[in-house]
Every structure is written in C-alpha cells, then in structure tokens.
Design an enzyme around this catalytic site. Structure first.
Site, PDB file in Angstrom:
ATOM      1  N   ASN A 206       0.900  -1.245  -0.042  1.00 23.61           N
ATOM      2  CA  ASN A 206      -0.180   0.004  -0.127  1.00 23.61           C
ATOM      3  C   ASN A 206       0.626   1.248  -0.193  1.00 23.61           C
ATOM      4  OD1 ASN A 206      -2.367  -1.461  -0.139  1.00 23.61           O
ATOM      5  ND2 ASN A 206      -3.262  -0.899   2.035  1.00 23.61           N
ATOM      6  N   LEU A 248      -0.453   5.447 -12.050  1.00 25.50           N
ATOM      7  CA  LEU A 248       0.199   6.690 -12.523  1.00 25.50           C
ATOM      8  C   LEU A 248      -0.873   7.614 -13.028  1.00 25.50           C
ATOM      9  CD1 LEU A 248       3.538   6.160 -14.454  1.00 25.50           C
ATOM     10  CD2 LEU A 248       3.350   6.754 -11.904  1.00 25.50           C
ATOM     11  N   CYS A 258      -8.025   2.667   3.124  1.00 25.59           N
ATOM     12  CA  CYS A 258      -6.687   1.716   3.304  1.00 25.59           C
ATOM     13  C   CYS A 258      -5.567   2.695   3.124  1.00 25.59           C
ATOM     14  CB  CYS A 258      -6.778   0.795   2.269  1.00 25.59           C
ATOM     15  SG  CYS A 258      -8.352  -0.476   2.549  1.00 25.59           S
ATOM     16  N   ARG A 327     -15.034   6.933   2.880  1.00 25.29           N
ATOM     17  CA  ARG A 327     -13.886   7.198   3.945  1.00 25.29           C
ATOM     18  C   ARG A 327     -12.895   8.006   3.448  1.00 25.29           C
ATOM     19  NH1 ARG A 327     -13.005   1.163   6.105  1.00 25.29           N
ATOM     20  NH2 ARG A 327     -13.289   1.015   3.956  1.00 25.29           N
TER      21      ARG A 327
HETATM   22  C1  UGA Z   1      -6.044  -0.367  -2.154  1.00 23.97           C
HETATM   23  C2  UGA Z   1      -4.977  -1.568  -2.558  1.00 23.97           C
HETATM   24  O1  UGA Z   1      -5.048  -1.254  -4.076  1.00 23.97           O
HETATM   25  C3  UGA Z   1      -5.401  -3.088  -2.343  1.00 23.97           C
HETATM   26  O2  UGA Z   1      -4.487  -3.793  -3.110  1.00 23.97           O
HETATM   27  C4  UGA Z   1      -5.213  -3.222  -0.747  1.00 23.97           C
HETATM   28  O3  UGA Z   1      -5.758  -4.461  -0.685  1.00 23.97           O
HETATM   29  C5  UGA Z   1      -6.470  -2.181  -0.209  1.00 23.97           C
HETATM   30  O4  UGA Z   1      -6.233  -0.645  -0.521  1.00 23.97           O
HETATM   31  C6  UGA Z   1      -6.537  -2.537   1.113  1.00 23.97           C
HETATM   32  O5  UGA Z   1      -5.571  -2.287   2.009  1.00 23.97           O
HETATM   33  O6  UGA Z   1      -7.367  -3.292   1.670  1.00 23.97           O
HETATM   34  P1  UGA Z   1      -8.621   0.275  -2.619  1.00 23.97           P
HETATM   35  O7  UGA Z   1      -8.395   1.319  -1.421  1.00 23.97           O
HETATM   36  O8  UGA Z   1      -9.594  -0.460  -2.702  1.00 23.97           O
HETATM   37  O9  UGA Z   1      -7.177  -0.753  -2.687  1.00 23.97           O
HETATM   38  O10 UGA Z   1      -8.342   1.136  -3.804  1.00 23.97           O
HETATM   39  P2  UGA Z   1      -7.338   1.397  -4.993  1.00 23.97           P
HETATM   40  O11 UGA Z   1      -7.804   0.966  -6.177  1.00 23.97           O
HETATM   41  O12 UGA Z   1      -5.882   1.528  -4.412  1.00 23.97           O
HETATM   42  O13 UGA Z   1      -7.543   3.001  -5.156  1.00 23.97           O
HETATM   43  C7  UGA Z   1      -6.928   3.944  -4.032  1.00 23.97           C
HETATM   44  C8  UGA Z   1      -7.197   5.231  -4.238  1.00 23.97           C
HETATM   45  O14 UGA Z   1      -6.065   5.632  -5.295  1.00 23.97           O
HETATM   46  C9  UGA Z   1      -8.434   5.919  -4.903  1.00 23.97           C
HETATM   47  O15 UGA Z   1      -9.016   6.743  -4.282  1.00 23.97           O
HETATM   48  C10 UGA Z   1      -7.924   6.030  -6.312  1.00 23.97           C
HETATM   49  O16 UGA Z   1      -8.910   7.088  -6.980  1.00 23.97           O
HETATM   50  C11 UGA Z   1      -6.655   6.586  -6.402  1.00 23.97           C
HETATM   51  N1  UGA Z   1      -5.887   6.145  -7.560  1.00 23.97           N
HETATM   52  C12 UGA Z   1      -5.415   5.203  -7.944  1.00 23.97           C
HETATM   53  C13 UGA Z   1      -5.472   7.414  -8.132  1.00 23.97           C
HETATM   54  O17 UGA Z   1      -5.510   8.654  -7.663  1.00 23.97           O
HETATM   55  N2  UGA Z   1      -4.387   7.275  -9.226  1.00 23.97           N
HETATM   56  C14 UGA Z   1      -4.348   5.974  -9.601  1.00 23.97           C
HETATM   57  O18 UGA Z   1      -3.608   5.948 -10.672  1.00 23.97           O
HETATM   58  C15 UGA Z   1      -4.994   4.697  -9.002  1.00 23.97           C
END
Ligand code: UGA
Length: 456
Positions: A206, A248, A258, A327
């Site tokens: 993470n 990215l 998370c 959240r």
């Molecule tokens: C994240 C991790 O990706 C999972 O592998 C992990 O299991 C999970 O946390 C956890 O610890 O339980 P999640 O919080 O569901 O998963 O969401 P992500 O897909 O990682 O996105 C997180 C945030 O980053 C979102 O707000 C998304 O909009 C943002 N993001 C994502 C960006 O701003 N840019 C990106 O290129 C990708």
C-alpha cells in the site's frame, strides 16, 4: 472445510462469500446486527459489484451471526476486522483485532488455525500468536490485497498468496493450502514466509501504491508550473516496463479506508521500531496527496474569482468508482472545501449519497446528475464513474449556466469538451492541450489504465 470469518466489513464479507464460493462452509461473525441481517438475507450491506450474486449463489454454505460462539465448529478462523487510524495519532488502532482474537480464544482447540487478514502494524501477529498458542491452536498471517470495486475477483482469483507462519510450521501451510486449494492448483504465486515479512508485505504494497500515485501528482505540480501535460508524461513513463502505467493516474489523489491510514500507520510504526527516517518520505506522499484537493478549489477560484454564492456541481463522492465508500474520499473532501469557501455546492454520485450524507449532512445532494448540473457555474469531475466520463459535452453545456469544467480525474476528452465551448481545466494538464499528431499516444482513460495488469 469449516471456516469462520470474524468481521464482515468490506474485507470480511467478501472473504466469507469468496470462501463459500471455493466450496467451504463459512460462518461470518460481526458485532453489527444490521450488517449481519443484510448478509443473512444474501444482500450486500455496501456497494460491491458481484457480491450480492456471490452471497445468493452460495447461500447454502453461508451463515451470518453476531454470536462468536458460532466459530466453535470451524477449523480455520480468519480475522478480518478493521484497523482504523487512532483518534489521537497516526498509528493504527488494533483494538478490534485484539478483541476479536480475545473473544475467539474460548472456542479454539488444538488443530485450529487463526489467520490474520487485517492490515496491522508489523509485530502484532507475534503478540497475538502467544495468546493463540495458549489454547493449542496456531496463528498465521495471510494479508489481503483486494481492491474495493473489484473485491470479488480479487478474492477468488488473487494475483498472489502470502502465508506468514512461525518457523517450520508446515501444519499451518498445509491448512492454508487446503483453504485455497483451487487457487493454488492454478499455479497462483504463493510466498511462504515468516510472520513479520507477511505483515510487512501488506504495508509495503500500500505504501508503494500510494507513493506511485503521489509521484505522478508531484509531476502534475511541476507540469502545472511549466505548462506541460502530466497525462502524456504518464503515458510516456508507463511504456517503460520497469515503471508501468498502472497507478500513474494523476488527479485528485488517493483516498479510501486503506491507503491514507495505512501509510500513516506504517510511518508511525517505523518510528516505534527506532527507524523513523526509513519512512520519512511517506509524510511527503501524504501531503502531496492532500494538496491536490486544495488545488481543485484554487483552480476554481482562478477561473471564477471568490466562490461565494457560485453554484458548483460536484460529480462523484465515492473515493473511487464502483464503490459507495466515502472514507477519506478526495471527492467528498473537495465538496466540503468548496462549500467552506462559500460555494453553493450541489453534489451527486450514483451510489454514495447515503454514505456521504451520513458523513457530511451539510452538503446539498441530488441523486439525479441533471439536477446537480442545472444552472451550475462550474462542474467538477471528482470521481471517475463511467457515467460522468460518458457525459455529452453539448447536452451538458445546455444545462449549466457557465461552461467551466474542472476534470479532477483527467478523464474527459478535452478536445471534444473544448469544441463544445467549455473551458476545461485538468490537474497537471497544459492549459491548451491539443493532440495534433494522429500518431500521438492515445490517452488511455485512467480507470482503464488501472485495470491493465502491471507487467513489471
Ligand atoms: C487498496 C489497494 O489497492 C489494495 O491492494 C488493498 O488490498 C486495499 O487498498 C486494502 O488495503 O484493503 P482500494 O483502497 O480499494 O485498494 O483502492 P485503490 O484501487 O488502491 O485506489 C485507492 C485510491 O487511489 C482511490 O482513491 C483511487 O482513486 C486513487 N488512485 C488510484 C489514483 O488517484 N490514481 C491511480 O492511478 C490509481
């Protein structure tokens, strides 16, 4: 196999249903009677695509209850409760994990296995192993990498399995192999390691993802200063297989239950372990991320002047599409910030209005996108839901009072919107973006980039 899953939130509910899908008899246990009642009716208590179908399909193998004694007949017990940020520090609050294991102790027998899934400060498992061992049972750590919005697929077809066990504990490895038999049989990479490494894998994963997002958002700040385009920069970087395009996606940054709290907890833990400098950079990762929210409000003020009384349509409230989770949502934070700067904010989201309203009842919410857009002086794309990406710039232009859109997720077809008379402001994008060369890199929508496996 009979399995119990303690904690039926975003992680546990999907894990319970997923384990039933793998053929096990599962009891899901949670202290929240409303959540348990919904799950018992085979209804997902939150928005997660495919979860209701999974619960329905596996009804015969699933039981949900608030009674921890129902764990008695299970041989493997998964701990899937939350580890929120502490009220008074950045550290993780592990009280729910401690309480779950404590409550389970009277029902543990020799031959049982307790499996930690929650994201915990490294060292927690070793502490819990002592009390679990007092019953003759064993403890293993099996971190979970599921993403909200894709949690069902991530649970049933994970990209790797990580087992953390005490040295030489082949019995726990065999039990976990039995749980994940069909996944192991597909040659899914499986890393067997010690308890400390298994806990660290999750925190490190993470932290890396958050760092990757903040890196590109730092580049967005530079791009804004110099008049460059961060989306094209990310495309160009992403073609380097060592870097990869996934995560990215420059824009409003990361939120959710998370990444934000996990990087803070990880840094706090490094301090406790006497190596605070090792993770000092995560403070920068956090502040770059939070600065993106302020940037949206600043861009609007640049375009509109003071926001007092200006009608602003905020499209999106969830921390990411396909989720109702708000959240630490960047979208909800921006809506609140614009309101605090005097804006007349009208926000909408396909599914997250109830969760957003519970957190911030002082924003005006509209369930219909057209109602949110009507007479707006500015539109903000705050969460890249498919329906917002697909908005028609001409039709949308007829609803608003002023054609100004801040594409805070960099997902709109800038040329199409500009042709329809809109002023388009992205985050980290050159003011007058034009793709003149037909051979130029096609802009991949960022959500799509996220879906691409990263072949690094
Ligand atoms: C994240 C991790 O990706 C999972 O592998 C992990 O299991 C999970 O946390 C956890 O610890 O339980 P999640 O919080 O569901 O998963 O969401 P992500 O897909 O990682 O996105 C997180 C945030 O980053 C979102 O707000 C998304 O909009 C943002 N993001 C994502 C960006 O701003 N840019 C990106 O290129 C990708």
């Amino acid at each position: 196999m009979r399995i119990s899953v303690i904690g039926c939130g975003y992680l546990g509910a999907v894990h319970a249903a997923g384990m039933a899908e793998l053929g096990h008899d599962v009891v899901g246990i949670d202290v929240d009677p409303a959540k348990v009642a919904a799950l018992a009716r085979a209804e997902a208590p939150f928005h997660e695509p495919g979860l209701t179908e999974l619960l329905r399909a596996n009804r015969a193998r699933l039981l949900f209850t608030t009674d921890i004694a129902a764990a008695r007949d299970a041989r493997v017990h998964f701990i899937a409760v939350g580890t929120p940020q502490s009220a008074d520090s950045d550290a993780a609050d592990t009280r729910y994990v401690d309480a779950a294991v404590e409550a389970l102790l009277p029902y543990l027998r020799p031959g049982h296995l307790v499996v930690g899934k929650s994201t915990v400060p490294v060292g927690t498992a070793e502490r819990l192993a002592v009390s679990v061992a007092s019953t003759g049972a064993r403890l293993a750590w099996n971190p979970e990498f599921l993403r909200e919005g894709r949690a069902v697929a991530d649970t049933i077809t994970p990209d790797r399995l990580v087992y953390g066990v005490a040295e030489g504990d082949a019995v726990s490895v065999a039990a976990l192999d039995e749980v994940y038999e069909s996944i192991v049989a597909r040659q899914t990479p499986r890393i067997v390691t010690d308890l400390a490494t298994a806990q660290l894998v999750k925190s490190a994963a993470n932290a890396f993802l958050a760092t990757k997002i903040s890196f590109i958002n730092a580049m967005a700040e530079i791009a804004e200063a110099v008049g460059a385009d961060v989306v094209q920069l990310a495309d160009a970087l992403g073609h380097d297989a060592r870097i990869g395009r996934a995560f990215l996606g420059a824009g409003l940054g990361f939120g959710g239950g998370c990444l934000p709290k996990d990087i803070r907890a990880f840094r706090a833990r490094a301090g406790e372990l006497g190596v605070p400098d090792a993770l000092g950079f995560l403070a920068d990762v956090d502040s770059i991320n939070l600065r993106r929210r302020t940037r949206v409000a600043d861009v609007l003020e640049q375009e509109l002047g003071p926001l007092i009384g200006r009608r602003i349509a905020v499209l999106g409230l969830a921390f990411k599409p396909d989720s109702d989770d708000v959240r630490d949502s960047p979208a909800l934070a921006v809506a609140a910030m614009l309101r605090d700067r005097g804006g007349d904010v009208v926000a909408t989201d396909p599914v997250a209005i109830p969760t957003a309203r519970a957190r911030d009842p002082f924003i005006t919410y509209r369930s219909n996108t057209d109602d949110a857009l009507r007479d707006a002086d500015a539109v903000v794309i705050a969460t890249e839901w498919a329906q917002f990406r697909a908005l028609d710039p001409v039709a949308t232009g007829q609803m608003v009072a002023n054609r100004l859109v801040v594409d805070a997720r960099n997902v709109l077809d800038v040329d199409a919107w500009r042709s329809a008379g809109w002023i388009v402001r992205g985050l980290g994008r050159a003011h007058a973006l034009r793709v003149e060369d037909p051979r130029a890199v096609q802009h991949e929508p960022e959500g799509a980039a996220e879906r691409e496996p990263d072949h690094v």
